[in-house]
Structures are given as structure tokens and as C-alpha cells.
Scaffold this active site. Structure first.
Site, PDB file in Angstrom:
ATOM      1  N   CYS A  55      -3.313  -2.529   4.087  1.00  0.00           N
ATOM      2  CA  CYS A  55      -3.081  -1.677   3.097  1.00  0.00           C
ATOM      3  C   CYS A  55      -2.370  -0.413   3.648  1.00  0.00           C
ATOM      4  CB  CYS A  55      -4.444  -1.230   2.382  1.00  0.00           C
ATOM      5  SG  CYS A  55      -4.926  -2.668   1.465  1.00  0.00           S
ATOM      6  N   HIS A  56      -2.981   0.238   4.889  1.00  0.00           N
ATOM      7  CA  HIS A  56      -2.300   1.708   5.236  1.00  0.00           C
ATOM      8  C   HIS A  56      -1.206   1.381   6.278  1.00  0.00           C
ATOM      9  CE1 HIS A  56      -5.738   3.601   3.059  1.00  0.00           C
ATOM     10  NE2 HIS A  56      -6.480   2.587   3.481  1.00  0.00           N
ATOM     11  N   MET A  58     -10.212   2.011  -2.987  1.00  0.00           N
ATOM     12  CA  MET A  58     -10.339   1.308  -1.585  1.00  0.00           C
ATOM     13  C   MET A  58     -11.839   0.827  -1.609  1.00  0.00           C
ATOM     14  SD  MET A  58     -10.291   2.123   1.874  1.00  0.00           S
ATOM     15  CE  MET A  58     -11.830   1.947   3.038  1.00  0.00           C
ATOM     16  N   HIS A 103       5.549  -5.172  -2.589  1.00  0.00           N
ATOM     17  CA  HIS A 103       4.292  -6.001  -2.370  1.00  0.00           C
ATOM     18  C   HIS A 103       4.404  -7.384  -2.922  1.00  0.00           C
ATOM     19  CE1 HIS A 103      -0.023  -6.062  -0.812  1.00  0.00           C
ATOM     20  NE2 HIS A 103      -0.285  -6.775  -1.838  1.00  0.00           N
ATOM     21  N   CYS A 109      -8.015  -2.375   7.768  1.00  0.00           N
ATOM     22  CA  CYS A 109      -7.083  -1.270   7.141  1.00  0.00           C
ATOM     23  C   CYS A 109      -5.701  -1.375   7.135  1.00  0.00           C
ATOM     24  CB  CYS A 109      -7.678   0.023   7.767  1.00  0.00           C
ATOM     25  SG  CYS A 109      -9.376   0.322   8.306  1.00  0.00           S
ATOM     26  N   HIS A 115      -0.444  -4.940  -9.255  1.00  0.00           N
ATOM     27  CA  HIS A 115      -0.861  -5.913  -8.253  1.00  0.00           C
ATOM     28  C   HIS A 115      -0.728  -7.111  -9.168  1.00  0.00           C
ATOM     29  CE1 HIS A 115      -2.706  -8.426  -5.361  1.00  0.00           C
ATOM     30  NE2 HIS A 115      -2.435  -7.226  -4.364  1.00  0.00           N
TER      31      HIS A 115
HETATM   32 FE1  DHE Z   1      -3.247 -10.431  -0.265  1.00  0.00          FE
HETATM   33  C1  DHE Z   1      -0.729 -12.728  -1.739  1.00  0.00           C
HETATM   34  C2  DHE Z   1      -0.527  -8.970   1.138  1.00  0.00           C
HETATM   35  C3  DHE Z   1      -5.386  -8.150   0.644  1.00  0.00           C
HETATM   36  C4  DHE Z   1      -5.604 -12.466  -1.378  1.00  0.00           C
HETATM   37  N1  DHE Z   1      -1.029 -10.746  -0.320  1.00  0.00           N
HETATM   38  C5  DHE Z   1      -0.426 -11.824  -1.020  1.00  0.00           C
HETATM   39  C6  DHE Z   1       1.142 -11.232  -0.620  1.00  0.00           C
HETATM   40  C7  DHE Z   1       0.994 -10.239   0.025  1.00  0.00           C
HETATM   41  C8  DHE Z   1      -0.380  -9.751   0.272  1.00  0.00           C
HETATM   42  C9  DHE Z   1       2.318  -9.645   1.074  1.00  0.00           C
HETATM   43  C10 DHE Z   1       2.121 -12.096  -1.233  1.00  0.00           C
HETATM   44  C11 DHE Z   1       2.576 -13.209  -0.445  1.00  0.00           C
HETATM   45  C12 DHE Z   1       3.839 -14.026  -0.913  1.00  0.00           C
HETATM   46  O1  DHE Z   1       3.833 -14.353  -2.248  1.00  0.00           O
HETATM   47  O2  DHE Z   1       4.609 -14.368  -0.095  1.00  0.00           O
HETATM   48  N2  DHE Z   1      -3.180  -8.853   0.562  1.00  0.00           N
HETATM   49  C13 DHE Z   1      -2.017  -8.247   1.350  1.00  0.00           C
HETATM   50  C14 DHE Z   1      -2.499  -6.806   1.975  1.00  0.00           C
HETATM   51  O3  DHE Z   1      -1.515  -6.393   2.772  1.00  0.00           O
HETATM   52  C15 DHE Z   1      -3.718  -6.754   1.597  1.00  0.00           C
HETATM   53  C16 DHE Z   1      -3.624  -5.458   0.449  1.00  0.00           C
HETATM   54  C17 DHE Z   1      -4.443  -6.136   2.727  1.00  0.00           C
HETATM   55  C18 DHE Z   1      -4.534  -7.037   3.962  1.00  0.00           C
HETATM   56  O4  DHE Z   1      -5.198  -6.464   5.092  1.00  0.00           O
HETATM   57  O5  DHE Z   1      -4.369  -8.061   3.749  1.00  0.00           O
HETATM   58  C19 DHE Z   1      -4.154  -7.859   0.972  1.00  0.00           C
HETATM   59  N3  DHE Z   1      -5.262 -10.482  -0.229  1.00  0.00           N
HETATM   60  C20 DHE Z   1      -6.043  -9.410   0.007  1.00  0.00           C
HETATM   61  C21 DHE Z   1      -7.475  -9.458  -0.061  1.00  0.00           C
HETATM   62  O6  DHE Z   1      -8.172  -8.593   0.241  1.00  0.00           O
HETATM   63  C22 DHE Z   1      -7.437 -10.722  -0.700  1.00  0.00           C
HETATM   64  C23 DHE Z   1      -8.087 -10.768  -1.999  1.00  0.00           C
HETATM   65  C24 DHE Z   1      -8.400 -11.733   0.023  1.00  0.00           C
HETATM   66  C25 DHE Z   1      -8.022 -11.954   1.436  1.00  0.00           C
HETATM   67  O7  DHE Z   1      -7.164 -12.808   1.713  1.00  0.00           O
HETATM   68  O8  DHE Z   1      -8.507 -11.316   2.402  1.00  0.00           O
HETATM   69  C26 DHE Z   1      -6.084 -11.389  -0.852  1.00  0.00           C
HETATM   70  N4  DHE Z   1      -3.314 -12.105  -1.276  1.00  0.00           N
HETATM   71  C27 DHE Z   1      -4.384 -12.882  -1.757  1.00  0.00           C
HETATM   72  C28 DHE Z   1      -4.003 -13.914  -2.364  1.00  0.00           C
HETATM   73  C29 DHE Z   1      -2.527 -14.255  -2.589  1.00  0.00           C
HETATM   74  C30 DHE Z   1      -2.098 -12.905  -1.874  1.00  0.00           C
HETATM   75  C31 DHE Z   1      -4.941 -15.056  -2.923  1.00  0.00           C
HETATM   76  C32 DHE Z   1      -1.678 -15.164  -3.157  1.00  0.00           C
HETATM   77  C33 DHE Z   1      -1.821 -15.126  -4.876  1.00  0.00           C
HETATM   78  C34 DHE Z   1      -0.843 -16.093  -5.348  1.00  0.00           C
HETATM   79  O9  DHE Z   1      -1.544 -16.587  -6.315  1.00  0.00           O
HETATM   80  O10 DHE Z   1       0.236 -16.290  -4.829  1.00  0.00           O
END
Ligand code: DHE
Length: 646
Positions: A169-170, A207, A445, A166, A487
């Protein structure tokens, strides 16, 4: 252990107090309802009568995440005195159809903006819910279920669940960012049932349905619903001494190869995230062979490539950075360090003369960034973030979200989520200070560069805005409204036939892609304005991606409850969706990445079992290969990641 347990005793006392206060009300209400069931008179339930108690149980477990009964509007309306026998029956039977085909339904959709999920209810269940709603109208507001009383062990389990599922996101302190504020005051208003329903079936705002998708058990949901109604525990620091102590150098630079020890085209390698296994699988992008699988941090999030492409940097949610050498005969881990308790972003130095030299890790917790030697990960600097928002509000947390490395100067551009500042960190200066902090919009973000790599375009996702920062003048260009919870991932750059260079973001909360002009030199009249809104079949998108050699811009709908297996292909030539098609079989389709020449695109079928990487032809979008992998999410091609091609 990340948190202390000092609030347990207080929490237990609070829960006990609430139990004593509310239990008699609940018992009264249930026995009254049992007699109501006897008085039912409908056609459902055993013996042909609707079962009010079963209706109430269903309502509490599934509907209270969006609706209250007598406590005010939430994501949907308070249902007191709203129940209309014929219409409501039809609506519960087929929400989508009723919203489209009835005038009242259209008005509801216009007012609330969300379509209620289809629970595939039987006639008997609908009768039971209707009977419960009618009966509740007679007796007034629905009583709250008290939170469970947690033992010390259960509290710690709930704290870990919150951290792992959680907090991203929160926020650790639950003040909200990508997801809404769920601090104890609001959580108590939503109530034990409401929190349980949200955790179980998700919400249309994005969510996830953690219960339905078996990520959380009913026991987990009970613990979390209680934990959330208690104040958050305090989170610890991570001082430089501990960061230093975590540093491991497995292969010193002198022992690494001077030239690539492989005949393969290592610049077309893919690093594929195996999220739950905490591993990265390295694939040869030419023939799809897996050539190495290495251990990285817990719930590994993303990879970035060093400027030369030789190294992959992996970042785990536990804040562990892992350095992977692709020139070794079998790609291997050469160094590892932990700069944060919780992190999502990492990047290397890309300015001429500094290639591969330094590395930055941005923390979700503690509020700091840490810089390292790019070749060894030896810790260099730990820098605290300013803890005031652009509105002057003091902050409990200020998480580093996306980081990009500039080609124009020796700087990283650093999103600070809660504060709404974008920092410029100069790695050429001693101490890697944040030399400029640019006020933009709150809840920053993800984002990426425009095609010239001068403008950083990033989502302030809980503000429903895109923010444009000029990395050359180190100032805010502008911000503008898009849909709900944009996003973009790193976004997508392409030449639109009418508007020149554009970029785009999909949304978690709106079923469309916002395309905006991104060419202030060639097309200044369209720059940083939404020029197209391309409708998708559903909201819930996480990523958009293209490649200069592909005719398509691809977008997923991963968080949708209806279209999560699909990808939509937007034609660059027409600026419209050409077609949407199923990619995932076992799980959810998420995140696209092209190979180095754009002739193939890899997409994840994200499932704990039966999923993997699906490889499509970059032009026909026909399936070429399917590689079975557990819980795979992001994947990163060396050439495209090192050169910011998206
Ligand atoms: Fe991510 C990128 C944060 C959930 C897969 N994710 C990012 C970035 C951030 C972020 C800040 C950018 C990084 C950068 O460019 O320097 N992500 C978060 C969260 O806070 C969130 C919402 C909840 C969490 O607890 O992490 C979250 N993210 C997810 C997922 O559920 C995903 C789908 C699968 C997983 O890893 O759990 C996921 N996030 C990704 C991916 C990228 C990403 C594949 C990079 C995308 C790209 O093409 O650069």
C-alpha cells in the site's frame, strides 16, 4: 534478502541521539504527571482518583495514530485545549451516538469526515484519559517517545515485516499510493507512539488493525515504528539472467494431455487462494469437492485464467508465477518462474490466434514487466518502465498494478501505479514493447472491462478517481471523481433500469458505491458520469461483483471495523441496497465470485482458523455450503475469469 543494511549504523546513531535528547523530557513529564495524578480529584483510578499516567499510556498507545497533542492536526484534531469535560466524557463513552445526537458532534463529523472507533472504554479509563488531557493542557505539547535502537538482525526483521505487510500500500520507498506517504520525514512527525497506534489499532481511512488482529506482535510494532523513522534501504534489480535461472519446467508440453483427463466440468472449476499457506486449492464448482491443492508463491495474490480456460496462472507476492494445468487427471503445476521480487498481476494473451500463447507479469519491484511463453513460462522479454510521472516528476518506483488482456488486438493494457500512465503492450511485436503510454491519473490500482470489453475502467485510488481508457483507439476517454480511495477489483457490469449499462466501484474510505454510466453508444448522456451513489452501512470495501444471471450486485466491507463480516446485496432492479447480511463467522467477508452459470456465489470468510469458503444460492442468497479453509482470500471461476465475466 531484498535490501542492503547500510543505513543501520546511521539509524542506530540517529536513535541514540534522539534518545539522549528526549529521554530527560519524557522522565520529567512522567514525574510531573505522577504528581498530577495525586492532584486529580475525579472518580476513576485506584482510590477513586483518576490516574493521569494510565490515561497518558492509553492515549499514547491508541489515540496518537490520529491525534497529536501540541504538534498539529492529523487524521483528527490536535487535542490541545479541546477537552470539554461533559461532552468529551460522553463522546469517549459512545462516539457514534454522540456524533449523531449532538450539534457539536455533527460539526466535528462534517469537519473531519471520520468517526472515531469505539474503544469500549470503562468509566475508569475515561476518567483517566480526561485527567491526562486536562493535565496536559497545563504543561503543553506531549513529548515524543524516541524510536527503539534496532540491532542488525532486528533491522532486517523490520525490513521484512515492512515488505510483507506495508510495501503493497505504501510503496517500497514509502512514497505512498493506496496508503499515504510514510517516508522518514512524515513518519518522524507522526512519531514512535503515533506509528505504533496506527499499526496497533488501524485508522478509519482503511489501514488495518495489525496489532489488534494479532498479525503483528508488540515487538513487531516497536521494530516497525523505529524502522519507519530511518531512510528506506535500497532494493535490488532482477536481471534477465536471474529470471532465466529461476525457470522450472516440470511437465513439457509434449507430456501433457491432448484432451481433458476428467469427467468433471473443468470449466466450472474454482481456484481458491490459500494466502498464508502459499497454495491454490482447486474445487469442482458443481459438487464443491476439492480435487487438488498445489504449491504456489509466497502470500499468493490472484489467479487469472488462460484464454482457453485450460490453465490457471497464479501470482505470488514474491513474484513467482505458477502455471497450473486443469486438464491433467489431477490439476498440477507444470511450470514456474520468478520475474519480479514483488508482484500482484499476471495475464495471458487473449486475442484470436494468440490464445494461451504468451503471458505477462507486472512487477511491483523492480519497475519492469516480463513476458513469457504461455505454455512453458520460458522467459522472453524484460522491459523497464518509464520512471517519470504524468506530472513530469522523476520516480523512485513505478509499480505495475492491474493488467487486462484485450479481445480487440494482440495487446495487454498495463496500469503503472505511481506514474499514472496506462501502457499498451503489443505482444505480437518482437520484444513485446510498450507501444503507447497513455497519461491518465496517478496511483492507478485495480479495474476491469466494461460489458463490451472495449473500455478499461480503472481506479486511480489515491486520486479518488475512476479512469476510462479506450483499448481500441488506445487513448484516454475521461476520468471522474468518485469517493475516497475507490477499489473496484475488476468492477461489476449490469443493466440499470434507468441508466442502461453501468459499472460501479465501492471505496475503502467512503461508505457508498459509486455507480456510473458505461454505455457511450446506447446512453451517451450518462456515460462515465456517476448516476447513483448507493449508501452502505460502512466504508472499507474491497470488492464488488455480479453475474449476468444474478439479480444482485454484491459488495463487501472487509476493512470496516464494524461491518467486516457482512456483504450487502444491491438489487439491479431498484438500484438500491436490498439488504446486508452476515457471511463470515470467524473472520472478514472478502471477495465474491459466481460459478459459471451464476446460480451460486462463493465468498471468503478470511481467518487464519475457523474460516473458509461460504457458498450461497446466486438468487436467494441462502447459504448452501461452508468449506473450511485456512486464510482464504480470492477465488476464481474458470469460465468467468477466462471470459472476463463480472
Ligand atoms: Fe489485492 C487484485 C494489489 C491487498 C486480494 N490487488 C489486486 C490487483 C492489484 C492488487 C494491483 C489487480 C490485479 C490485476 O487485476 O491484474 N492488493 C494489492 C495491493 O497493493 C494491496 C493493497 C496491498 C498488498 O500488499 O498486496 C492488496 N489484495 C490485498 C489484500 O489484502 C487482499 C484482500 C488479500 C490478499 O491477497 O492479501 C487482496 N487483490 C485481492 C484479490 C484480487 C486483487 C482477491 C483480485 C480481484 C478480482 O476479482 O480480480
Amino acid at each position: 534478502m531484498l535490501f542492503g543494511t547500510k543505513s543501520i549504523v546511521k539509524g542506530a546513531a540517529l536513535c541514540l541521539f534522539t534518545t539522549l535528547l528526549i529521554l530527560p523530557m519524557v522522565l520529567n513529564s512522567v514525574s510531573a504527571r505522577q504528581s498530577g495524578a495525586m492532584r486529580g480529584g475525579g472518580k476513576g483510578g485506584p482510590g477513586g482518583r483518576p490516574d493521569v499516567v494510565a490515561g497518558e499510556a492509553f492515549f499514547r498507545a491508541n489515540c496518537t495514530g490520529c491525534h497529536t497533542f501540541g504538534h498539529g492536526d492529523h487524521l483528527g484534531p490536535d487535542l490541545t485545549n479541546r477537552h470539554r469535560a461533559g461532552w468529551s466524557w460522553r463522546f469517549l463513552r459512545d462516539p457514534a451516538d454522540t456524533l449523531v445526537r449532538t450539534r457539536y458532534g455533527q460539526r466535528l463529523l462534517a469537519t473531519w469526515g471520520y468517526q472515531m472507533p469505539d474503544f469500549n472504554l470503562t468509566e475508569e479509563q475515561i476518567d483517566n484519559i480526561q485527567a491526562f488531557l486536562s493535565y496536559q493542557d497545563e504543561i503543553g505539547p506531549l513529548s515524543f517517545t524516541p524510536p527503539a535502537i534496532l540491532s542488525e538482525v532486528e533491522f532486517e526483521e523490520a525490513r521484512d515485516l515492512y515488505f510483507n505487510r506495508c510495501a503493497g500500500c505504501h510503496g517500497l520507498y514509502r512514497t505512498g499510493a493506496t496508503g499515504p506517504d510514510i517516508g522518514e520525514e512524515r513518519a518522524t512527525w507522526i512519531g514512535t507512539d503515533g506509528l505504533g497506534a496506527i499499526l496497533r489499532v488501524g485508522t478509519p481511512r482503511g489501514m488495518p488493525d495489525f496489532g489488534q488482529s494479532n498479525i503483528l506482535s508488540e515487538n513487531d510494532i516497536t521494530k516497525l515504528a523505529s524502522f519507519l523513522q530511518d531512510p528506506p534501504p535500497e532494493a535490488p534489480d532482477l536481471p534477465m539472467s536471474e529470471i532465466q535461472a529461476s525457470w522450472e519446467l516440470m511437465v513439457p508440453v509434449a507430456d501433457r494431455p491432448a484432451t481433458p483427463q476428467t469427467a468433471r466440468d473443468w470449466e466450472n472449476f474454482f481456484g481458491v487462494v490459500l494466502r498464508d499457506a502459499g497454495k491454490i486449492a482447486i474445487f469442482d464448482g458443481d459438487n464443491h469437492e476439492e480435487i487438488s491443492r498445489v504449491d504456489v508463491g509466497f502470500a499468493v495474490h490472484i489467479l487469472r485464467s488462460s484464454a482457453s480456460g485450460r490453465y490457471f496462472y497464479a501470482i505470488g507476492r514474491d513474484g513467482v508465477v505458477t502455471l497450473i494445468d486443469l486438464w491433467a487427471s489431477t490439476p498440477n503445476v507444470v511450470a514456474r518462474v520468478k520475474g519480479c521480487h514483488d508482484a500482484r498481476s499476471v495475464d495471458g494473451s487473449k486475442f484470436v490466434g494468440y490464445e494461451d500463447e504468451y503471458l505477462i507479469e507486472g512487477c511491483y519491484w523492480p519497475p519492469q514487466y516480463v513476458t513469457f511463453d504461455g505454455l512453458t513460462l520460458e522467459p522472453h522479454n524484460r522491459v523497464d518502465l518509464p520512471m517519470t510521472s504524468i506530472d513530469g516528476e522523476p520516480l523512485l518506483e513505478n509499480r505495475v498494478a492491474a493488467i487486462v488482456a484485450s479481445d480487440f488486438a494482440p495487446v495487454w493494457v498495463v496500469n503503472q501505479k505511481e506514474s499514472g500512465y496506462v501502457g499498451i503492450v503489443d505482444y505480437s511485436q518482437p520484444g513485446a514493447p510498450m507501444v503507447v503510454n497513455i497519461a491518465t491519473e496517478r496511483f492507478l490500482h485495480d479495474g476491469g472491462w466494461d460489458h463490451t470489453k472495449r473500455y478499461f475502467m480503472t481506479a486511480a485510488n489515491a486520486s479518488n478517481k475512476m479512469v476510462i481508457v479506450d483499448a481500441v483507439t488506445q487513448s484516454l476517454v475521461t476520468s471522474f471523481e468518485v469517493g475516497d480511495v475507490p477499489h473496484p477489483g475488476r468492477g461489476a457490469n449490469w443493466l440499470d433500469p434507468d441508466y442502461g449499462w453501468v459499472n460501479a466501484t465501492p471505496h475503502i474510505g467512503s461508505p457508498f458505491v459509486s455507480v456510473y454510466g458505461a454505455d457511450p453508444v446506447g446512453n451517451p448522456e450518462n456515460a462515465w458520469k456517476v448516476v447513483r451513489q448507493i449508501v452502505l452501512p460502512a466504508a472499507g470495501s474491497l470488492f464488488i461483483k455480479t453475474h449476468p444471471n444474478s439479480p444482485w450486485v454484491l459488495v463487501d466491507m472487509t476493512l470496516s471495523s464494524t461491518n467486516d463480516k457482512q456483504i450487502c446485496a444491491i438489487s439491479k432492479a431498484t438500484g438500491t441496497v436490498d439488504h446486508c447480511f452476515d457471511v463470515a463467522i470467524a473472520g472478514k467477508a472478502v471477495h465474491m465470485e459466481f460459478n459459471s452459470d451464476g446460480s451460486e456465489v462463493w465468498i471468503s470468510d478470511w481467518a487464519s482458523e475457523g474460516g473458509g469458503q461460504v457458498i450461497l444460492d446466486g438468487t436467494t442468497l441462502n447459504e448452501i455450503n461452508r468449506i473450511s479453509l485456512p486464510a482464504t482470500t480470492g477465488k476464481f471461476n474458470v469460465t468467468n475469469t477466462a471470459n472476463d465475466v463480472y
